[in-house]
Design a protein around this motif. Structure first.
Motif, PDB file in Angstrom:
ATOM      1  N   TRP A 126      19.355 -52.774  49.289  1.00  0.00           N
ATOM      2  CA  TRP A 126      20.695 -52.914  49.871  1.00  0.00           C
ATOM      3  C   TRP A 126      21.534 -51.652  49.735  1.00  0.00           C
ATOM      4  O   TRP A 126      22.429 -51.390  50.544  1.00  0.00           O
ATOM      5  CB  TRP A 126      21.423 -54.077  49.185  1.00  0.00           C
ATOM      6  CG  TRP A 126      21.445 -53.979  47.685  1.00  0.00           C
ATOM      7  CD1 TRP A 126      20.533 -54.494  46.829  1.00  0.00           C
ATOM      8  CD2 TRP A 126      22.408 -53.277  46.890  1.00  0.00           C
ATOM      9  NE1 TRP A 126      20.856 -54.189  45.531  1.00  0.00           N
ATOM     10  CE2 TRP A 126      22.006 -53.448  45.539  1.00  0.00           C
ATOM     11  CE3 TRP A 126      23.555 -52.546  47.172  1.00  0.00           C
ATOM     12  CZ2 TRP A 126      22.719 -52.888  44.479  1.00  0.00           C
ATOM     13  CZ3 TRP A 126      24.274 -51.987  46.123  1.00  0.00           C
ATOM     14  CH2 TRP A 126      23.863 -52.165  44.792  1.00  0.00           C
ATOM     15  N   TRP A 127      21.248 -50.856  48.684  1.00  0.00           N
ATOM     16  CA  TRP A 127      22.071 -49.675  48.413  1.00  0.00           C
ATOM     17  C   TRP A 127      21.932 -48.604  49.497  1.00  0.00           C
ATOM     18  O   TRP A 127      22.798 -47.742  49.624  1.00  0.00           O
ATOM     19  CB  TRP A 127      21.696 -49.092  47.061  1.00  0.00           C
ATOM     20  CG  TRP A 127      20.244 -48.712  46.927  1.00  0.00           C
ATOM     21  CD1 TRP A 127      19.667 -47.523  47.249  1.00  0.00           C
ATOM     22  CD2 TRP A 127      19.192 -49.553  46.438  1.00  0.00           C
ATOM     23  NE1 TRP A 127      18.312 -47.556  47.007  1.00  0.00           N
ATOM     24  CE2 TRP A 127      17.988 -48.781  46.490  1.00  0.00           C
ATOM     25  CE3 TRP A 127      19.132 -50.838  45.961  1.00  0.00           C
ATOM     26  CZ2 TRP A 127      16.756 -49.290  46.100  1.00  0.00           C
ATOM     27  CZ3 TRP A 127      17.903 -51.343  45.549  1.00  0.00           C
ATOM     28  CH2 TRP A 127      16.740 -50.584  45.624  1.00  0.00           C
ATOM     29  N   LEU A 128      20.846 -48.658  50.268  1.00  0.00           N
ATOM     30  CA  LEU A 128      20.646 -47.655  51.317  1.00  0.00           C
ATOM     31  C   LEU A 128      21.689 -47.749  52.424  1.00  0.00           C
ATOM     32  O   LEU A 128      21.978 -46.752  53.095  1.00  0.00           O
ATOM     33  CB  LEU A 128      19.240 -47.801  51.914  1.00  0.00           C
ATOM     34  CG  LEU A 128      18.068 -47.576  50.964  1.00  0.00           C
ATOM     35  CD1 LEU A 128      16.753 -47.788  51.691  1.00  0.00           C
ATOM     36  CD2 LEU A 128      18.127 -46.192  50.341  1.00  0.00           C
ATOM     37  N   ALA A 129      22.250 -48.936  52.626  1.00  0.00           N
ATOM     38  CA  ALA A 129      23.252 -49.126  53.672  1.00  0.00           C
ATOM     39  C   ALA A 129      24.647 -49.337  53.107  1.00  0.00           C
ATOM     40  O   ALA A 129      25.631 -48.888  53.701  1.00  0.00           O
ATOM     41  CB  ALA A 129      22.870 -50.318  54.554  1.00  0.00           C
TER      42      ALA A 129
ATOM     43  N   LEU B 122      16.309 -52.985  54.512  1.00  0.00           N
ATOM     44  CA  LEU B 122      17.209 -53.991  53.967  1.00  0.00           C
ATOM     45  C   LEU B 122      16.457 -55.279  53.613  1.00  0.00           C
ATOM     46  O   LEU B 122      16.776 -55.945  52.627  1.00  0.00           O
ATOM     47  CB  LEU B 122      18.329 -54.297  54.962  1.00  0.00           C
ATOM     48  CG  LEU B 122      19.390 -53.200  55.155  1.00  0.00           C
ATOM     49  CD1 LEU B 122      20.428 -53.637  56.173  1.00  0.00           C
ATOM     50  CD2 LEU B 122      20.061 -52.860  53.829  1.00  0.00           C
ATOM     51  N   SER B 123      15.463 -55.624  54.417  1.00  0.00           N
ATOM     52  CA  SER B 123      14.707 -56.864  54.156  1.00  0.00           C
ATOM     53  C   SER B 123      13.873 -56.782  52.884  1.00  0.00           C
ATOM     54  O   SER B 123      13.451 -57.812  52.345  1.00  0.00           O
ATOM     55  CB  SER B 123      13.792 -57.180  55.343  1.00  0.00           C
ATOM     56  OG  SER B 123      12.873 -56.121  55.561  1.00  0.00           O
ATOM     57  N   THR B 124      13.648 -55.564  52.374  1.00  0.00           N
ATOM     58  CA  THR B 124      12.889 -55.404  51.128  1.00  0.00           C
ATOM     59  C   THR B 124      13.789 -55.432  49.899  1.00  0.00           C
ATOM     60  O   THR B 124      13.295 -55.278  48.774  1.00  0.00           O
ATOM     61  CB  THR B 124      12.109 -54.083  51.150  1.00  0.00           C
ATOM     62  OG1 THR B 124      13.036 -52.978  51.170  1.00  0.00           O
ATOM     63  CG2 THR B 124      11.209 -54.003  52.361  1.00  0.00           C
ATOM     64  N   GLY B 125      15.089 -55.602  50.115  1.00  0.00           N
ATOM     65  CA  GLY B 125      16.027 -55.662  48.999  1.00  0.00           C
ATOM     66  C   GLY B 125      16.701 -54.354  48.662  1.00  0.00           C
ATOM     67  O   GLY B 125      17.466 -54.286  47.701  1.00  0.00           O
TER      68      GLY B 125
END
Length: 283
Positions: free
Chosen positions: A248-251, A243-246
């Motif tokens: 966001w779609w993974l979660a 998430l910190s790498t941007g």
């Protein structure tokens, strides 16, 4: 005047029809999710490192993960796994609730006291803690999660079944049946089962979302399904590192899909309750 008198009846029929349509639509949507997940199960583990960490697009509506796996396929496969675990666990849990609830209502004061104490004990322990302990003791995995959910989610439904059986046992029609000489087995089959069955079915359906959420929760914590198996808890747990790498779609998309699945079960359960509950059926 006649048209005004019939308006509440027509309104009630319209409400029941709308509720029935909502239940059928929710059930069909859940069936599509499970079927799609089973069809895409093998594709969910296919890796393509040339297409890793891609944002959502027409080719990959949910994007791809760090190994190039299609997140839509992984999400649907994970949802189907969660739903199947929830179905199996909720069914077993509901059978436990039915047996213990009937035993408490019909087995005498001592049996009632023991089962009521057991219900209070189970409800006094946080579900997630008991689930983690049971799943870890059994060895985690599919059966660890399923057994853990099954043996921890029956107390609320058992309490409902006990109350329904007690109310039915003291009802006028059961008393008349006894005076007419009907056997206990015939009374149970022809009077108690039809009386308790609607509430039992509603309780069974409403157990599903709890089972699905708790399966995802303990898998997220690392005490449930193994990492190599497509599961929403695994997907959400692994996405935390990216998430910190941007990415966001993974979660976001798996989380929204899980919420939508739970809401579908809730819609089906609440709608069925309105249809079978005599206190709300006419509203």
């Amino acid at each position: 005047m006649e048209e005004v008198l019939h308006t509440p009846v027509q309104r009630s029929r319209g409400n029941r029809a709308t509720t029935l349509v909502a239940c059928i639509a929710a059930a069909c949507a859940l069936a599509i999710v499970v079927a799609s997940g089973l069809v895409l199960y093998s594709q969910a583990t296919v890796t393509d490192f040339t297409a890793k960490n891609l944002a959502p697009s027409l080719a990959h509506p949910f994007g791809t993960d760090w190994m190039g796996c299609d997140m839509l396929s992984r999400t649907l496969a994970g949802l189907s796994t969660s739903v199947l675990v929830g179905l199996l666990a909720a069914t077993v849990s509901s059978v436990i609730a039915l047996v213990l609830g009937c035993a408490a209502a019909l087995g005498g004061k001592r049996v009632d006291a023991v089962i009521s104490w057991l219900i209070d004990l189970m409800m006094g322990v946080p579900h997630i803690v008991l689930l983690v302990l049971i799943s870890y003791a059994i060895g985690k995995g599919f059966w660890g999660v399923t057994i853990g959910v099954a043996v921890t989610h029956w107390p609320s439904l058992a309490r409902v079944v006990r109350a329904e059986v007690l109310q039915c046992r003291e009802s006028k029609f059961v008393e008349v049946a006894r005076k007419l000489g009907q056997s206990p087995a015939r009374i149970a089959l022809h009077h108690m089962v039809p009386y308790v069955l609607p509430q039992f079915v509603v309780g069974l359906i409403l157990l599903f979302p709890h089972a699905i959420l708790h399966e995802a929760a303990i898998t997220f914590l690392g005490f449930g399904l193994p990492p190599e198996q497509p599961a929403i808890g695994v997907i959400l747990s692994e996405s935390m590192s990216y998430l910190s790498t941007g990415a966001w779609w993974l979660a976001v998309f798996p989380g929204l899909a899980l919420m939508a699945t739970v809401l579908l079960f809730d819609v089906a359960g609440q709608g069925l309750r309105k249809l079978v509950d005599p206190h709300t059926a006419q509203k």
